[in-house]
Design a protein around this motif. Structure first.
Motif, PDB file in Angstrom:
ATOM      1  N   PHE B  96     -55.138  82.330  36.414  1.00  0.00           N
ATOM      2  CA  PHE B  96     -55.705  81.401  37.388  1.00  0.00           C
ATOM      3  C   PHE B  96     -57.183  81.133  37.088  1.00  0.00           C
ATOM      4  O   PHE B  96     -57.610  79.979  37.011  1.00  0.00           O
ATOM      5  CB  PHE B  96     -55.553  81.945  38.805  1.00  0.00           C
ATOM      6  CG  PHE B  96     -56.340  81.165  39.819  1.00  0.00           C
ATOM      7  CD1 PHE B  96     -56.041  79.829  40.062  1.00  0.00           C
ATOM      8  CD2 PHE B  96     -57.400  81.743  40.503  1.00  0.00           C
ATOM      9  CE1 PHE B  96     -56.783  79.092  40.977  1.00  0.00           C
ATOM     10  CE2 PHE B  96     -58.141  81.012  41.415  1.00  0.00           C
ATOM     11  CZ  PHE B  96     -57.835  79.681  41.649  1.00  0.00           C
ATOM     12  N   PHE B  97     -57.951  82.214  36.891  1.00  0.00           N
ATOM     13  CA  PHE B  97     -59.376  81.994  36.632  1.00  0.00           C
ATOM     14  C   PHE B  97     -59.582  81.243  35.320  1.00  0.00           C
ATOM     15  O   PHE B  97     -60.473  80.403  35.207  1.00  0.00           O
ATOM     16  CB  PHE B  97     -60.132  83.322  36.656  1.00  0.00           C
ATOM     17  CG  PHE B  97     -60.202  83.915  38.038  1.00  0.00           C
ATOM     18  CD1 PHE B  97     -60.770  83.199  39.082  1.00  0.00           C
ATOM     19  CD2 PHE B  97     -59.668  85.165  38.319  1.00  0.00           C
ATOM     20  CE1 PHE B  97     -60.815  83.717  40.374  1.00  0.00           C
ATOM     21  CE2 PHE B  97     -59.709  85.696  39.602  1.00  0.00           C
ATOM     22  CZ  PHE B  97     -60.291  84.967  40.628  1.00  0.00           C
ATOM     23  N   SER B  99     -57.643  78.966  34.171  1.00  0.00           N
ATOM     24  CA  SER B  99     -57.338  77.547  34.348  1.00  0.00           C
ATOM     25  C   SER B  99     -58.485  76.815  35.047  1.00  0.00           C
ATOM     26  O   SER B  99     -58.638  75.610  34.883  1.00  0.00           O
ATOM     27  CB  SER B  99     -56.022  77.361  35.103  1.00  0.00           C
ATOM     28  OG  SER B  99     -56.130  77.945  36.383  1.00  0.00           O
ATOM     29  N   LEU B 100     -59.298  77.561  35.800  1.00  0.00           N
ATOM     30  CA  LEU B 100     -60.464  76.907  36.421  1.00  0.00           C
ATOM     31  C   LEU B 100     -61.459  76.450  35.358  1.00  0.00           C
ATOM     32  O   LEU B 100     -62.282  75.573  35.608  1.00  0.00           O
ATOM     33  CB  LEU B 100     -61.171  77.875  37.381  1.00  0.00           C
ATOM     34  CG  LEU B 100     -60.375  78.355  38.579  1.00  0.00           C
ATOM     35  CD1 LEU B 100     -61.246  79.235  39.457  1.00  0.00           C
ATOM     36  CD2 LEU B 100     -59.844  77.172  39.382  1.00  0.00           C
ATOM     37  N   TYR B 101     -61.382  77.097  34.182  1.00  0.00           N
ATOM     38  CA  TYR B 101     -62.295  76.725  33.106  1.00  0.00           C
ATOM     39  C   TYR B 101     -61.611  75.809  32.103  1.00  0.00           C
ATOM     40  O   TYR B 101     -62.058  75.653  30.971  1.00  0.00           O
ATOM     41  CB  TYR B 101     -62.824  77.991  32.429  1.00  0.00           C
ATOM     42  CG  TYR B 101     -63.781  78.746  33.323  1.00  0.00           C
ATOM     43  CD1 TYR B 101     -65.158  78.532  33.245  1.00  0.00           C
ATOM     44  CD2 TYR B 101     -63.317  79.632  34.282  1.00  0.00           C
ATOM     45  CE1 TYR B 101     -66.033  79.190  34.082  1.00  0.00           C
ATOM     46  CE2 TYR B 101     -64.181  80.296  35.133  1.00  0.00           C
ATOM     47  CZ  TYR B 101     -65.542  80.071  35.028  1.00  0.00           C
ATOM     48  OH  TYR B 101     -66.409  80.716  35.868  1.00  0.00           O
TER      49      TYR B 101
END
Ligand SMILES: Nc1ncnc2c1ncn2[C@@H]1O[C@H](COP(=O)(O)OP(=O)(O)O)[C@@H](O)[C@H]1O
Ligand SMILES: [Mg+2]
Lengths: 418, 298
Positions: B96-97, B99-101
């Motif tokens: 998830f983290f 994909s934020l980047y």
């Protein structure tokens, strides 16, 4: 995947694994819908209906026809009984009234009348309903007569037999007898001229007063069962339960520091909120559709118009998505947000008819209800389900819902930026 | 790489950060050492733009500010609180983290696998974080800051509340990152950690930086010298001038240059039977600078 989609996906995954959140969003509303639906009686026809016991001493096709007609009346719940049983039940308040159809009812001639053919016993505590009962009885009798008149051949036979009986009456003077003979001769010609079939039920001038039930409400505009009241309420509870879950999840992210991770990632604030809002909208939509599906499949909930329902659902979800964003940013701690959101849930559903249907509330409370988004959502849902709203009628609650969603969403974004 | 100047943050009448300025150079492992409430977390959050300073500026190497998405992409932060989703597994949190980047596909899988290995959680990757021990969660909290391969890593008390085993794991990993050339800013209230991991240390108290230098320079400037303590072979002649206090035959003194001090004592005929030397530490530096102990419980 865009960051907003990633956030939405993550939130939905968390929701699916959050047994408590799911309980409040899905299981609880269903349980409440079933409980209240069952408590107020599963059928709108049964609710408030008079319990009428019928003692059919006549036992002819006509008396049976009358009993059947009475049974079809939504305001009555008719059961056959013996004379003793009927009297006893009324005395003990177990039935509202008992109707005795006296022997000879079936023989009574349409045109000649006869001795009273009914005896009606009404619970003394429910005298107010006695008049209504007599009215219903009259209606049923007239309907039966109208049906008999609809068959001109049968009516003719009946008219002849009446003529014979009257002209044989010794107490009648010559003038009277001549008048009756002329009348029956004219009637016979009239009936003979009628087409032998195809006269509709009640098409005759003798049909008596047609009590215009349609004047109260078109059948489509009344809830057919309490499920049609409690399931829209359940949908709203689901939407509200999920609102609390999501608003709390947002403030939990703030407290636990995951919001910090989101905020330092290369995202715009609007993307974070879009992700949250999307997750809520999808979750709330799924909850509402699940409840709706269950209601349609198992409880025969009517859907008057699918496109209207789609519009009502979309506007409802939009309104509560905006409210969710507002509540999620209104407080800084979990107790603050869950407290505010729960208070909102209780007040909004109380005022808006989410707990007790609005039509059961005093007028001033109904007026106050307009401040609650729950009222507009239920109105829109019912409008699509059974109130048979047309486009203009549906536009009003939908516009209110969209405005609520937009304004509260904007306020939420403002608060988060703070 | 990063320059903070004159950062101020007030909460009501309390000034959490009171004019903090420092520079982080590429390849540094900079320690921000201070007791609870010194303003470390507040400072760090201002560096990444999570809270706006009341005064002062933060500037990155090529003039970017922390609000700029391109700058954010190059920074990784492990917050002091465990910033993880307990309902998700270790791998799901990392993915998830990532994909934020903007990481996806094979690249993301590769980074997630790397981070799981970094945290020593490869075998538990499918387990929900809620089932992890405090130490495992800390390690994952740190790994999540690395999933997008930042150039600058900000760690806010990364060892709080962990078992010694996880602490050693984290130390080894940070030393490894340092060796690989990553720039690290490390806040802690454990002086041992700052001593062991950091190339330069800023001592923070009440929102102000009291001293900022390399470890040895700090010790030299503020440590108050090495404590030398030993038992003399014989009692000194009366009237002998001693550089410290004598208690029976035990002589205790402070010295900036112990070998020279010992030579001088030998010159005046004083020999030790036993000798113990205590190097000053950051605790004594802090005591010297503030008159207080670093830790609440000390
Ligand atoms: N959101 C806040 N509201 C009010 N006071 C705060 C807030 N955050 C931090 N403080 C205060 O600022 C000071 C510094 O806090 P912090 O930066 O968290 O210290 P540290 O990380 O060094 O322990 C403390 O006195 C703390 O109480
Ligand atoms: Mg802190």
């Amino acid at each position: 995947m865009s960051p907003a989609l990633a956030i939405a996906r993550k939130d939905l995954l968390c929701l699916l694994r959050d047994k408590q959140g799911l309980f409040w969003a899905l299981a609880f509303p269903l349980v409440m819908a079933l409980f209240f639906g069952a408590m107020f009686g599963s059928s709108g026809e049964g609710r408030g209906a008079l319990q009428l016991l019928v003692v059919d001493e006549d036992a002819t096709p006509r008396s049976r026809d009358l009993v059947e007609r009475l049974g079809r009346t939504s305001a009555l719940q008719v059961r056959a009984a013996t004379a003793d049983e009927a009297r006893d039940s009324v005395r003990r308040g177990k039935a509202t009234a008992a109707l005795r159809i006296v022997k000879g009812f079936g023989e009574a001639n349409l045109f000649a009348g006869g001795a009273p053919s009914f005896a009606l016993l009404v619970d003394p505590a429910r005298q107010a309903e006695a008049g209504m009962l007599e009215g219903l009885l009259t209606q049923a009798v007239f309907e039966g007569m109208a049906a008999r008149m609809a068959d001109p051949a049968a009516a003719r036979a009946e008219a002849r037999s009446a003529a014979e009986r009257l002209t044989a009456d010794q107490g009648m003077n010559g003038v009277q007898r001549a008048m009756f003979q002329a009348f029956f001769a004219a009637l016979d010609r009239f009936l003979a001229d009628l087409p032998q079939s195809g006269v509709g039920d009640g098409g005759m001038p003798f049909a008596g007063p047609r009590i215009a039930r349609e004047a109260l409400a078109r059948d489509g505009q009344r809830p057919r069962s309490t499920w049609e009241i409690t399931f829209p309420q359940a949908m709203l509870w689901g939407v509200l339960g999920l609102l609390i879950t999501f608003a709390v999840s947002m403030v939990r992210e703030r407290e636990e520091g995951t919001l910090l991770r989101l905020r330092i990632a290369p995202l715009r604030m609007s993307q974070i909120l879009a992700g949250k809002g999307l997750a809520y909208a999808v979750g709330a939509g799924a909850v509402v559709l699940l409840i709706l599906g269950l209601a349609v499949a198992l409880f025969g909930l009517r859907v008057a118009s699918v496109p209207m329902l789609a519009a009502a659902l979309a506007c409802t979800v939009a309104a509560f998505t905006g409210l969710m964003l507002l509540f999620s940013t209104m407080g800084r701690t979990v107790p603050a947000v869950s407290g505010a959101a729960s208070a909102f849930m209780v007040i909004a559903s109380m005022l808006g008819g989410g707990m007790i249907p609005l039509f059961l509330m005093p007028a001033w409370m109904q007026a106050l209800g307009s401040v609650s988004p729950v009222k507009w959502a239920i109105l829109a849902l019912e409008g699509a389900l059974w109130r048979e709203f047309d486009l203009a009628e549906m536009a009003a609650p939908c516009a209110v819902l969209l405005a609520i969603g937009l304004l509260s969403g904007i306020a939420g974004v403002r608060l988060l930026r703070r | 790489m990063l320059e903070a100047s004159g950062l101020v943050k007030r909460y009501g009448s309390r000034t959490a950060v009171d004019g903090v300025s420092f520079t982080v150079r590429r390849g540094d492992t900079l320690g921000l050492l201070g007791p609870n409430g010194a303003g470390k977390t507040t400072t760090l959050q201002m560096l990444v733009g999570a809270i706006a300073p009341d005064a002062g500026t933060v500037r990155f190497a090529d003039g970017g500010d922390p609000g700029d998405p391109e700058v954010r992409r190059r920074i990784g932060v492990a917050p002091q609180t465990l910033a993880l989703y307990p309902e998700l597994s270790a791998a799901e949190n990392l993915a998830f983290f990532a994909s934020l980047y903007g990481l996806h596909g094979a690249r993301r899988r590769e980074r997630v696998a790397w981070c799981l290995d970094f945290a020593g959680l490869s075998e538990r990757q499918r387990d929900r974080v809620a089932t992890f021990s405090g130490g495992m969660q800390r390690r994952l909290n740190l790994a999540c800051a690395l999933v997008h391969e930042p150039e600058l890593l900000l760690l806010d008390e990364p060892t709080v509340g962990v078992d010694p085993q996880s602490r050693n794991h984290i130390f080894a990993r940070i030393l490894g990152l340092r060796g690989a050339g990553l720039t690290v800013l490390y806040t802690t209230h454990y002086m041992e950690e700052a001593e062991r991991l950091c190339t330069r240390i800023a001592i923070l108290d009440h929102g102000r930086i009291l001293a900022f230098d390399g470890l040895d320079a700090l010790l030299r400037a503020h440590g108050g010298g090495v404590v030398v303590e030993g038992e003399l072979e014989a009692a000194p002649a009366p009237g002998t001038r001693l550089p410290g206090e004598l208690d029976g035959l035990t002589l205790r003194m402070r010295s900036d240059d112990p070998p020279r001090t010992l030579r001088e004592l030998a010159g005046s005929g004083l020999h030790f039977r036993t000798l113990r030397m205590e190097r000053p530490d950051l605790e004594s530096v802090f005591l010297h600078l503030t008159g207080r102990h670093l830790r609440d419980d000390a």
